[in-house]
Design a protein around this motif. Structure first.
Motif, PDB file in Angstrom:
ATOM      1  N   GLY C 179       0.833  -1.247   0.270  1.00 19.40           N
ATOM      2  CA  GLY C 179       0.228   0.077  -0.048  1.00 19.40           C
ATOM      3  C   GLY C 179       0.828   1.426  -0.235  1.00 19.40           C
ATOM      4  O   GLY C 179       2.049   1.167   0.304  1.00 19.40           O
ATOM      5  N   PRO C 180       0.415   2.255  -0.277  1.00 19.58           N
ATOM      6  CA  PRO C 180       1.114   3.646  -0.671  1.00 19.58           C
ATOM      7  C   PRO C 180       1.455   4.199   1.094  1.00 19.58           C
ATOM      8  O   PRO C 180       2.695   4.642   1.001  1.00 19.58           O
ATOM      9  CB  PRO C 180       0.218   4.763  -1.076  1.00 19.58           C
ATOM     10  N   GLY C 181       0.693   3.442   2.236  1.00 16.76           N
ATOM     11  CA  GLY C 181       1.381   3.881   3.289  1.00 16.76           C
ATOM     12  C   GLY C 181       2.433   3.284   3.731  1.00 16.76           C
ATOM     13  O   GLY C 181       3.614   3.985   4.237  1.00 16.76           O
ATOM     14  N   ALA C 182       2.573   2.045   3.300  1.00 14.79           N
ATOM     15  CA  ALA C 182       4.045   1.258   3.674  1.00 14.79           C
ATOM     16  C   ALA C 182       5.102   1.905   2.797  1.00 14.79           C
ATOM     17  O   ALA C 182       6.295   2.075   3.320  1.00 14.79           O
ATOM     18  CB  ALA C 182       3.766  -0.120   3.301  1.00 14.79           C
ATOM     19  N   LEU C 183       4.963   2.100   1.543  1.00 15.42           N
ATOM     20  CA  LEU C 183       5.861   2.660   0.730  1.00 15.42           C
ATOM     21  C   LEU C 183       6.233   3.981   1.191  1.00 15.42           C
ATOM     22  O   LEU C 183       7.395   4.384   1.189  1.00 15.42           O
ATOM     23  CB  LEU C 183       5.255   2.800  -0.554  1.00 15.42           C
ATOM     24  N   ALA C 184       5.271   4.860   1.740  1.00 16.32           N
ATOM     25  CA  ALA C 184       5.679   6.258   2.005  1.00 16.32           C
ATOM     26  C   ALA C 184       6.597   6.006   3.435  1.00 16.32           C
ATOM     27  O   ALA C 184       7.491   6.948   3.589  1.00 16.32           O
ATOM     28  CB  ALA C 184       4.432   7.009   2.530  1.00 16.32           C
ATOM     29  N   ASP C 185       6.309   5.217   4.355  1.00 17.90           N
ATOM     30  CA  ASP C 185       7.188   4.670   5.293  1.00 17.90           C
ATOM     31  C   ASP C 185       8.605   4.551   4.985  1.00 17.90           C
ATOM     32  O   ASP C 185       9.588   5.268   5.644  1.00 17.90           O
ATOM     33  CB  ASP C 185       6.805   3.893   6.375  1.00 17.90           C
ATOM     34  N   ARG C 186       8.851   3.503   3.807  1.00 13.65           N
ATOM     35  CA  ARG C 186      10.106   3.385   3.382  1.00 13.65           C
ATOM     36  C   ARG C 186      10.737   4.691   2.814  1.00 13.65           C
ATOM     37  O   ARG C 186      11.930   4.785   3.005  1.00 13.65           O
ATOM     38  CB  ARG C 186      10.099   2.327   2.489  1.00 13.65           C
ATOM     39  N   LEU C 187       9.945   5.276   1.851  1.00 14.64           N
ATOM     40  CA  LEU C 187      10.527   6.463   1.554  1.00 14.64           C
ATOM     41  C   LEU C 187      11.065   7.495   2.534  1.00 14.64           C
ATOM     42  O   LEU C 187      12.036   8.181   2.312  1.00 14.64           O
ATOM     43  CB  LEU C 187       9.774   7.093   0.491  1.00 14.64           C
ATOM     44  N   GLU C 188      10.335   7.833   3.373  1.00 14.63           N
ATOM     45  CA  GLU C 188      10.772   8.563   4.378  1.00 14.63           C
ATOM     46  C   GLU C 188      11.732   8.117   5.172  1.00 14.63           C
ATOM     47  O   GLU C 188      12.858   9.091   5.407  1.00 14.63           O
ATOM     48  CB  GLU C 188       9.461   8.732   5.612  1.00 14.63           C
ATOM     49  N   ASN C 189      12.078   6.820   5.362  1.00 18.66           N
ATOM     50  CA  ASN C 189      13.550   6.393   6.046  1.00 18.66           C
ATOM     51  C   ASN C 189      14.534   6.801   5.055  1.00 18.66           C
ATOM     52  O   ASN C 189      15.671   7.081   5.382  1.00 18.66           O
ATOM     53  CB  ASN C 189      13.307   5.084   6.299  1.00 18.66           C
ATOM     54  N   ALA C 190      14.378   6.338   3.827  1.00 14.94           N
ATOM     55  CA  ALA C 190      15.348   6.777   2.732  1.00 14.94           C
ATOM     56  C   ALA C 190      15.666   8.176   2.637  1.00 14.94           C
ATOM     57  O   ALA C 190      16.765   8.789   2.733  1.00 14.94           O
ATOM     58  CB  ALA C 190      15.196   6.307   1.321  1.00 14.94           C
ATOM     59  N   GLY C 191      14.608   9.163   3.019  1.00 15.09           N
ATOM     60  CA  GLY C 191      14.506  10.548   2.926  1.00 15.09           C
ATOM     61  C   GLY C 191      15.532  11.030   4.243  1.00 15.09           C
ATOM     62  O   GLY C 191      16.204  11.856   4.176  1.00 15.09           O
ATOM     63  N   LEU C 192      15.185  10.446   5.475  1.00 13.06           N
ATOM     64  CA  LEU C 192      16.039  10.797   6.526  1.00 13.06           C
ATOM     65  C   LEU C 192      17.386  10.534   6.467  1.00 13.06           C
ATOM     66  O   LEU C 192      18.284  11.516   6.773  1.00 13.06           O
ATOM     67  CB  LEU C 192      15.683   9.746   7.876  1.00 13.06           C
ATOM     68  N   TYR C 193      17.949   9.573   5.676  1.00 14.35           N
ATOM     69  CA  TYR C 193      19.375   9.531   5.416  1.00 14.35           C
ATOM     70  C   TYR C 193      19.692  10.547   4.483  1.00 14.35           C
ATOM     71  O   TYR C 193      20.885  11.224   4.667  1.00 14.35           O
ATOM     72  CB  TYR C 193      19.546   7.988   4.621  1.00 14.35           C
ATOM     73  N   TRP C 194      18.911  10.870   3.303  1.00 19.94           N
ATOM     74  CA  TRP C 194      19.287  11.842   2.526  1.00 19.94           C
ATOM     75  C   TRP C 194      19.564  13.215   3.187  1.00 19.94           C
ATOM     76  O   TRP C 194      20.269  14.057   2.981  1.00 19.94           O
ATOM     77  CB  TRP C 194      18.256  12.105   1.373  1.00 19.94           C
ATOM     78  N   HIS C 195      18.619  13.532   4.147  1.00 21.23           N
ATOM     79  CA  HIS C 195      18.762  14.863   4.931  1.00 21.23           C
ATOM     80  C   HIS C 195      19.963  14.900   5.716  1.00 21.23           C
ATOM     81  O   HIS C 195      20.469  15.917   5.939  1.00 21.23           O
ATOM     82  CB  HIS C 195      17.358  15.254   5.725  1.00 21.23           C
TER      83      HIS C 195
END
Lengths: 536, 92, 212
Positions: C179-195
């Motif tokens: 679901g988009p929710g689970a994917l958003a969570d993973r994208l957010e974690n990847a984003g944390l690394y990028w930030h």
């Protein structure tokens, strides 16, 4: 427990048994066993190298090896024992097995990451072994890799350092997993101040793994960069500073000592109440002293550098701070002894090992104070006194506690009981051999015998012989213990769910535990409450 | 998504603009020759920028307290390491 | 799936993986803290040399890269926001933009390093040893170590985001999969690394380019 039938984690899983069902398992209990086997294998290799070193030192001059071989041996002994045995072994074996069970969880927070961290450990171990046979041959720098020698030596330091870097990754992932598990997977009712002290100790250790290991990583990266590209940060010829290496190295490696000793302190805090049938004395003080030790452990690294040419100001600051560590450590020792006081004590093997631990750890602690004091350390630094002290803490402390814990939880982990008579024989040998070996070192150090030397003056020989003979007795004890446990695996009596009358959650489930640990959410009460009798 | 508080898109753009402004400020201040004071201001401005990223882009502002406590533990560790190393370096 | 390999999360709790990610970020911070400690020690010892050596760095390239990375953090946030609203196509576009900005950063960095190499300024070079004081040599040692380590993290971040991009694109094409929710969570974690990579650059920029 519900009455339905549960497969033990040791049973052949429906998907098929064999090696694959172990090395790809994400069950925290199976991973713990993987760690147990691989780490103990390295322990015996490290011990064998130790025996060879002692054999060389039985007489002055050349006995068995060339000096360069001896240098490689003591480096290897250190690297294996530190990076492949104690640092991963203390948290990752029993922590993996019991931390989730003790807080009523089915597994750790990231089971696949947990398996990955074992694989990374094995990769690091393989690299370390490879460093012996490739490039310029086995490193000869000592396990500390001090610059500038580690930058100049032709031996294979680069690969060995990279191996330690990889092993650090494994350690970080374990720490990350444990912290997340403790924060998010506690069973309903399991508040922080209801957690067994074992869990508190591992929680504090995990924080050290997270916050200290990266500093080692960057230090090792800089050493590699120095050897490969000649960056120059540690090279005085290029304006660099060798003492900066020592700072960075000990910023990790002193807290690392607490990675080695905090989990064992957690084992002790479980074993003593069970065999005294008494609530542990000062629960909160012991719980918080784990965090205090983890924190104060960061403030004292400079005491490894008293004779390095560090500033006088920093020397007295670090000396003063070093004495602070004695406070939380003392809190623990006194609380353990106070727990025994007026308890209904059963002298079962785990408890007797704990008593040996308290004796040896106290000697280790007190000799530590002698080196924490600036003036006496100038005399004792880089002598056998340091070697003796360190082994009293790590072998007499951590490893004796580990053996106590293994004997305590062996029936739970394997579902079998060992022969107690064999254990008494093992302990007697270990205790006598240990003190012959390492107390001799304390005296030798005071007499001025420097560490890492291949040769020595004839007047030191008597004590060297005592130490070497002690090493044989000690190893005989280790072999007897290993044989007793291996024999118990096949022929031991079936162990009941709660052979010692413990009250923490692991004793409420069958031995060996079912794959899912708990079929129903466990009932959580106050910790160390013996008033209701043994856990069922 | 569950019960997480969101940071509105407008705020995000404001934070980005502030980061650009602060970058301009730090470059300008560096040109003023403030002596030893300039290092201090450069690091202070960098710290403000980093906090903006941590709080808004990385959403620390809306995370449970424990996230900030964890970050604080790391910050405290770094401070202690720096301070004690300088007990040597500054007096050698 | 065999019983030896039980499904890790039957019940999804995004806070678990976020705590794990943050703990990992803390280790990255400590890793760079070790470098900053080295920087601080040498900066105090050789402040004059650092002052002169920093004049040779190209401020405008450093400034451009700062703006590029700050903007990439913005596009990252927008990508996550789009994913949370279930707009996978838009999320893919912003993720792609973030990766592209990372690439721009690396190209600029490459030009900067190449120019230095042409002047013979690189670790262990004869020119560096001959024409520079020990303090200046250490400055360049730190410059290459820290910017190199940082660039490595940019590369890792780009790889992680590229993998995420594949997932997001897949989600955009079909309604199946997670679901988009689970994917958003993973994208957010990847984003944390990028930030985090951005946060580190925020400190690197003044320490190397603004001290002349």
């Amino acid at each position: 427990m519900g009455s339905e039938f549960h497969a033990s984690y040791l049973d052949v899983p429906p998907g098929g048994g064999g090696l694959k069902s172990w090395i790809f398992s994400t069950d925290h209990k199976r991973i713990a066993i993987l760690y147990l086997i691989s780490i103990l294998a390295f322990f015996f290799v490290g011990a064998a190298i130790g025996i060879l070193m002692r054999l060389e030192l039985i007489a002055p001059g050349k006995t068995l090896f060339e000096p360069s071989t001896y240098n490689a041996l003591f480096t290897l002994h250190g690297v294996i024992m530190i990076f492949l045995f104690v640092i991963p072994g203390m948290p990752a074996i029993l922590g993996n097995f019991f931390l989730p069970i003790m807080i009523g969880a089915k597994d750790v927070a990231f089971p696949r990451l947990n398996l990955l961290s074992w694989w990374i450990y094995m990769a690091g171990a393989l690299l370390a072994v490879a460093s012996l046979f490739t490039g310029g041959g086995p490193p000869d720098t000592g396990w500390t890799f001090y610059v500038p020698y580690s930058l100049r030596t032709g031996t294979n330091v680069t690969l060995a350092v990279f191996a330690a870097f990889v092993l650090g990754f494994s350690s970080i992932l374990t720490g990350l997993n444990f912290i997340t598990t403790v924060h998010r997977l506690r069973a309903p009712g399991m508040t922080f101040f209801r957690m067994p002290l074992f869990v508190w100790a591992h929680y504090a250790t995990a924080w050290i793994q997270i916050l200290a290991t990266p500093i080692l990583a960057i230090t090792l990266v800089l050493v590699m960069a120095e050897r490969l590209f000649g960056i120059g940060l540690f090279d005085p010829a290029k304006g660099g500073d060798p003492l900066l290496f020592q700072h960075l190295f000990w910023i990790y490696s002193h807290p690392a000592v607490y990675i080695m000793i905090l989990p064992p302190m957690g084992y002790i805090s479980e074993i003593i109440p069970t065999f005294a049938k008494k609530r542990i004395y000062g629960y909160k003080a012991i719980a918080l002293s784990s965090l205090a030790i983890a924190f104060v452990g960061y403030l004292v690294w400079g005491h490894h550098m008293f004779t390095s040419g560090m500033s006088d100001t920093s020397r007295w600051i670090f000396s003063l701070l070093t004495f602070l560590v004695a406070i939380p450590s003392g809190v623990k020792v006194f609380n353990w002894v106070a727990t025994l006081y007026k308890g209904s004590i059963e002298l079962e093997p785990p408890l007797v090992y704990v008593l040996a631990f308290i004796f040896l750890f106290s000697i280790g602690g007190l000799t530590g104070l002698m080196q924490g004091a600036l003036a006496t350390d100038i005399h004792l630094h880089d002598t056998y006194f340091v070697v003796g002290h360190f082994h009293y803490i790590i072998f007499g402390g951590a490893v004796f506690a580990f053996m106590a814990a293994l004997l305590y939880w062996f029936p739970k982990m394997t579902g079998r009981m060992y022969s107690k008579r064999a254990v008494w024989v093992a302990l007697a040998h270990q205790f006598v051999g240990f003190n012959m070996l390492y107390f001799s070192m304390l005296i030798l150090g005071m007499m001025g015998m420097p560490r890492r030397y291949y040769d020595y003056l004839p007047r030191f020989q008597t004590l060297h012989v005592v130490a070497t003979v002690g090493s044989w007795i000690l190893v005989a004890g280790l072999v007897v213990l290993a044989a007793a446990l291996l024999r118990a695996l096949r022929r031991g009596e079936r162990a009941p769910a709660n052979p010692w009358g413990g009250v923490s959650l692991e004793w409420t489930i069958p031995s060996p535990p079912p794959e899912e640990n708990f079929s129903l959410p466990p009932e959580v009460g106050e910790p160390y409450d013996f008033s209701k009798g043994p856990a069922r | 998504m569950e019960n997480r508080v969101h940071i509105p898109a407008g705020h995000v753009l404001t934070v980005w603009a502030s980061l650009l402004v602060l970058t301009a400020v730090t470059v300008t201040v560096a040109g003023l020759h403030l002596g030893s004071f300039s290092v201090f201001t450069a690091i202070a401005i960098a710290a403000v920028k980093a906090s903006l990223v941590l709080l808004f882009f990385m959403r620390l502002k809306v995370e449970p307290v424990i996230f900030r406590v964890m970050l604080l533990a790391a910050a405290a560790t770094i401070t202690v390491i720096m301070a004690l190393t300088f007990a040597d370096v500054a007096f050698r | 799936m065999s019983a030896a390999v039980p499904a890790p999360h039957t019940h999804r709790d995004p806070e678990v993986s976020r705590i794990g990610m943050w703990l990992f970020l803390l280790t990255e911070m400590l890793l760079f803290a070790g470098c900053f400690l080295a920087y601080a020690v040498f900066r105090v010892r050789y402040s004059g040399d650092f002052h002169f050596a920093a004049q040779e760095l190209n401020l405008s390239l450093g400034l451009v890269n700062t703006l590029v990375l700050l903007t990439s953090s913005l596009t990252m946030v927008l990508a996550i926001a789009a994913m949370e609203q279930g707009r996978a196509g838009r999320a893919a576009a912003w993720t792609g933009a973030t990766i592209a900005l990372g690439a721009v950063f690396l190209v600029v960095k490459g030009f900067e390093w190449a120019a230095k190499f042409r002047h013979g300024i690189y670790p262990n070079s004869p020119a560096l040893a001959a024409a520079h004081t020990p303090g200046e040599q250490v400055f360049y040692g730190l410059y290459y170590t820290l910017t190199g380590l940082h660039a490595l993290h940019v590369v890792i971040g780009m790889v992680v985001l590229a993998v995420m991009l594949v997932f997001v694109l897949r989600a955009a094409r079909s309604a199946e999969g997670e679901g988009p929710g689970a994917l958003a969570d993973r994208l957010e974690n990847a984003g944390l690394y990028w930030h985090l990579v951005d946060v580190i650059w925020i400190f690197l920029f003044p320490l190397f380019y603004l001290i002349s």
